[in-house]
Design a protein around this motif. Structure first.
Motif, PDB file in Angstrom:
ATOM      1  N   GLY A  21       0.838  -1.194   0.000  1.00 15.68           N
ATOM      2  CA  GLY A  21       0.000   0.000   0.000  1.00 15.68           C
ATOM      3  C   GLY A  21       0.868   1.236   0.000  1.00 15.68           C
ATOM      4  N   GLN A  22       0.237   2.380   0.164  1.00 14.25           N
ATOM      5  CA  GLN A  22       0.977   3.630   0.138  1.00 14.25           C
ATOM      6  C   GLN A  22       1.934   3.725   1.310  1.00 14.25           C
ATOM      7  OE1 GLN A  22      -1.887   6.812  -0.024  1.00 14.25           O
ATOM      8  NE2 GLN A  22      -1.752   6.918  -2.233  1.00 14.25           N
ATOM      9  N   LYS A  23       3.104   4.253   1.030  1.00 13.27           N
ATOM     10  CA  LYS A  23       4.083   4.470   2.087  1.00 13.27           C
ATOM     11  C   LYS A  23       3.813   5.808   2.761  1.00 13.27           C
ATOM     12  CE  LYS A  23       6.219   0.656   1.230  1.00 13.27           C
ATOM     13  NZ  LYS A  23       6.082  -0.487   2.159  1.00 13.27           N
ATOM     14  N   ALA A  24       3.978   5.821   4.072  1.00 16.77           N
ATOM     15  CA  ALA A  24       3.677   7.027   4.842  1.00 16.77           C
ATOM     16  C   ALA A  24       4.717   8.111   4.608  1.00 16.77           C
ATOM     17  CB  ALA A  24       3.619   6.685   6.324  1.00 16.77           C
ATOM     18  N   PRO A  25       4.280   9.371   4.526  1.00 13.24           N
ATOM     19  CA  PRO A  25       5.249  10.470   4.447  1.00 13.24           C
ATOM     20  C   PRO A  25       5.864  10.721   5.818  1.00 13.24           C
ATOM     21  CG  PRO A  25       3.022  11.341   4.540  1.00 13.24           C
ATOM     22  CD  PRO A  25       2.886   9.847   4.470  1.00 13.24           C
ATOM     23  N   LEU A  26       7.021  11.362   5.831  1.00  9.87           N
ATOM     24  CA  LEU A  26       7.645  11.736   7.091  1.00  9.87           C
ATOM     25  C   LEU A  26       7.005  13.001   7.636  1.00  9.87           C
ATOM     26  CD1 LEU A  26      11.409  11.227   6.164  1.00  9.87           C
ATOM     27  CD2 LEU A  26       9.981   9.689   7.512  1.00  9.87           C
ATOM     28  N   LYS A  27       6.966  13.106   8.946  1.00 11.16           N
ATOM     29  CA  LYS A  27       6.496  14.323   9.607  1.00 11.16           C
ATOM     30  C   LYS A  27       7.686  15.249   9.828  1.00 11.16           C
ATOM     31  CE  LYS A  27       2.868  11.705  11.964  1.00 11.16           C
ATOM     32  NZ  LYS A  27       2.384  11.202  13.270  1.00 11.16           N
ATOM     33  N   LEU A  28       7.385  16.513  10.116  1.00 10.24           N
ATOM     34  CA  LEU A  28       8.465  17.492  10.285  1.00 10.24           C
ATOM     35  C   LEU A  28       9.475  17.077  11.348  1.00 10.24           C
ATOM     36  CD1 LEU A  28       6.940  21.089  10.022  1.00 10.24           C
ATOM     37  CD2 LEU A  28       8.810  20.118   8.683  1.00 10.24           C
ATOM     38  N   LYS A  29       8.975  16.605  12.476  1.00 14.29           N
ATOM     39  CA  LYS A  29       9.900  16.216  13.557  1.00 14.29           C
ATOM     40  C   LYS A  29      10.757  15.031  13.130  1.00 14.29           C
ATOM     41  CE  LYS A  29       6.580  13.206  15.980  1.00 14.29           C
ATOM     42  NZ  LYS A  29       5.901  12.944  17.267  1.00 14.29           N
ATOM     43  N   GLU A  30      10.218  14.161  12.274  1.00 15.08           N
ATOM     44  CA  GLU A  30      10.973  13.009  11.790  1.00 15.08           C
ATOM     45  C   GLU A  30      12.033  13.430  10.775  1.00 15.08           C
ATOM     46  OE1 GLU A  30       7.132  10.043  12.452  1.00 15.08           O
ATOM     47  OE2 GLU A  30       7.626  10.816  10.452  1.00 15.08           O
ATOM     48  N   ILE A  31      11.685  14.423   9.942  1.00 16.76           N
ATOM     49  CA  ILE A  31      12.660  14.971   8.994  1.00 16.76           C
ATOM     50  C   ILE A  31      13.868  15.519   9.748  1.00 16.76           C
ATOM     51  CG2 ILE A  31      13.086  16.787   7.283  1.00 16.76           C
ATOM     52  CD1 ILE A  31      10.107  16.580   6.536  1.00 16.76           C
ATOM     53  N   TRP A  32      13.573  16.311  10.767  1.00 13.32           N
ATOM     54  CA  TRP A  32      14.664  16.941  11.504  1.00 13.32           C
ATOM     55  C   TRP A  32      15.450  15.928  12.328  1.00 13.32           C
ATOM     56  CZ3 TRP A  32      16.990  21.227  10.520  1.00 13.32           C
ATOM     57  CH2 TRP A  32      16.300  22.215   9.799  1.00 13.32           C
ATOM     58  N   ALA A  33      14.800  14.880  12.811  1.00  8.53           N
ATOM     59  CA  ALA A  33      15.500  13.848  13.578  1.00  8.53           C
ATOM     60  C   ALA A  33      16.523  13.131  12.691  1.00  8.53           C
ATOM     61  CB  ALA A  33      14.495  12.846  14.146  1.00  8.53           C
ATOM     62  N   ILE A  34      16.130  12.790  11.463  1.00 11.79           N
ATOM     63  CA  ILE A  34      17.052  12.136  10.528  1.00 11.79           C
ATOM     64  C   ILE A  34      18.154  13.097  10.114  1.00 11.79           C
ATOM     65  CG2 ILE A  34      17.275  11.147   8.212  1.00 11.79           C
ATOM     66  CD1 ILE A  34      14.405  10.055   8.566  1.00 11.79           C
ATOM     67  N   ARG A  35      17.778  14.328   9.790  1.00  8.22           N
ATOM     68  CA  ARG A  35      18.761  15.322   9.344  1.00  8.22           C
ATOM     69  C   ARG A  35      19.823  15.565  10.417  1.00  8.22           C
ATOM     70  NH1 ARG A  35      15.533  19.895   7.369  1.00  8.22           N
ATOM     71  NH2 ARG A  35      15.588  18.876   5.327  1.00  8.22           N
ATOM     72  N   LEU A  36      19.384  15.669  11.668  1.00  2.96           N
ATOM     73  CA  LEU A  36      20.320  15.913  12.763  1.00  2.96           C
ATOM     74  C   LEU A  36      21.310  14.758  12.907  1.00  2.96           C
ATOM     75  CD1 LEU A  36      21.236  17.665  15.130  1.00  2.96           C
ATOM     76  CD2 LEU A  36      19.519  16.519  16.554  1.00  2.96           C
ATOM     77  N   ARG A  37      20.824  13.537  12.774  1.00  5.04           N
ATOM     78  CA  ARG A  37      21.712  12.375  12.867  1.00  5.04           C
ATOM     79  C   ARG A  37      22.763  12.385  11.752  1.00  5.04           C
ATOM     80  NH1 ARG A  37      17.439  11.064  15.697  1.00  5.04           N
ATOM     81  NH2 ARG A  37      17.499   9.391  17.270  1.00  5.04           N
ATOM     82  N   LEU A  38      22.343  12.752  10.555  1.00  3.16           N
ATOM     83  CA  LEU A  38      23.276  12.802   9.424  1.00  3.16           C
ATOM     84  C   LEU A  38      24.294  13.927   9.603  1.00  3.16           C
ATOM     85  CD1 LEU A  38      20.802  12.146   6.461  1.00  3.16           C
ATOM     86  CD2 LEU A  38      22.416  10.539   7.490  1.00  3.16           C
ATOM     87  N   GLN A  39      23.849  15.056  10.155  1.00  8.06           N
ATOM     88  CA  GLN A  39      24.760  16.172  10.404  1.00  8.06           C
ATOM     89  C   GLN A  39      25.788  15.807  11.475  1.00  8.06           C
ATOM     90  OE1 GLN A  39      21.910  19.226  11.372  1.00  8.06           O
ATOM     91  NE2 GLN A  39      21.770  19.967   9.251  1.00  8.06           N
ATOM     92  N   LEU A  40      25.329  15.166  12.546  1.00  7.11           N
ATOM     93  CA  LEU A  40      26.240  14.777  13.626  1.00  7.11           C
ATOM     94  C   LEU A  40      27.236  13.729  13.150  1.00  7.11           C
ATOM     95  CD1 LEU A  40      23.754  14.599  16.647  1.00  7.11           C
ATOM     96  CD2 LEU A  40      25.508  16.334  16.223  1.00  7.11           C
ATOM     97  N   ALA A  41      26.787  12.876  12.237  1.00  3.90           N
ATOM     98  CA  ALA A  41      27.682  11.849  11.689  1.00  3.90           C
ATOM     99  C   ALA A  41      28.601  12.409  10.612  1.00  3.90           C
ATOM    100  CB  ALA A  41      26.856  10.702  11.112  1.00  3.90           C
ATOM    101  N   GLU A  42      28.378  13.668  10.216  1.00  3.93           N
ATOM    102  CA  GLU A  42      29.140  14.329   9.151  1.00  3.93           C
ATOM    103  C   GLU A  42      29.127  13.492   7.867  1.00  3.93           C
ATOM    104  OE1 GLU A  42      33.010  15.199  10.745  1.00  3.93           O
ATOM    105  OE2 GLU A  42      32.259  16.795  12.044  1.00  3.93           O
ATOM    106  N   ASP A  43      27.972  12.916   7.589  1.00  2.00           N
ATOM    107  CA  ASP A  43      27.798  12.102   6.382  1.00  2.00           C
ATOM    108  C   ASP A  43      27.280  13.003   5.264  1.00  2.00           C
ATOM    109  OD1 ASP A  43      27.125  10.234   4.403  1.00  2.00           O
ATOM    110  OD2 ASP A  43      26.574   8.713   5.879  1.00  2.00           O
TER     111      ASP A  43
END
Length: 208
Positions: A21-43
């Protein structure tokens, strides 16, 4: 008995035991949670891929085939880009936000990618781009990293995320249709999962 034994076995359905079925979109807080992890990992690679996937709203097959020249204007990252969709052969435009431009600049500089290079080269095959299968695995990693259920999310979650946020804020289906590159408004309605409840909420908020 022999006829039964000689009959070919039925293969199980491709979706047997899987949530479809349809895949769920990310919510704003989820976007920022992933982004922060990538920034901290310097990836820088995955941060650029994540941010561009959100901004572009492109299907996976179009996102992974982008070239550096598709998102640049001279030596700078362009504020807007235009690509031809593989599925429909129709052009679609998308915005590149300042934070995404910064992420792309850092990524391109780190690899010294020339204009004719794939924006996200494969790490497994020289001269090839990141495959949709590899991209799907990366998305699963992002989802897993913030504790979301993998079966409910996938590459289409990335395509739907910003479109869903825009619709929630504006209720402008035509604008979302253009941004997704859909040929029919009905496709956008189905894609966003617009239901009767949405229509009723808008009706309740409209005084005449």
């Amino acid at each position: 008995m022999e006829n039964v034994m000689n009959q070919p076995r039925k293969r199980p359905a491709w979706n047997s035991g899987k949530l479809v079925g349809q895949k769920a979109p990310l919510k704003l807080k989820e976007i920022w949670a992933i982004r922060l992890r990538l920034q901290l990992a310097e990836d820088v690679r995955k941060l650029a891929l994540f941010d561009l996937a959100i901004d572009s709203k492109l299907r996976a097959c179009d996102l992974v085939r982008l070239h550096v020249r598709d998102v640049t204007h001279g030596a700078q990252i362009a504020p807007r880009a235009r690509v031809i969709q593989r599925k429909t052969r129709r052009p679609v435009q998308f915005e590149i936000s300042p934070s995404t431009r910064d992420a792309l600049t850092a990524w391109i500089a780190s690899r010294r990618l020339p204009p004719d290079a794939y924006l996200f080269p494969s790490r497994q095959h020289d001269g090839a781009h990141l495959s949709t299968r590899q991209y799907a695995r990366i998305v699963k990693g992002w989802v897993r990293s913030i504790g979301l259920g993998e079966p409910s999310y996938g590459t289409h979650s990335m395509r739907r995320t910003k479109a869903s946020l825009i619709y929630q804020r504006t209720k402008n289906l035509r604008a979302v249709q253009l941004l997704l590159g859909h040929t029919k408004i009905e496709s956008t309605v189905r894609y966003l999962g617009v239901e009767v409840d949405d229509a009723l909420i808008m009706a309740e908020q409209t005084d005449v």
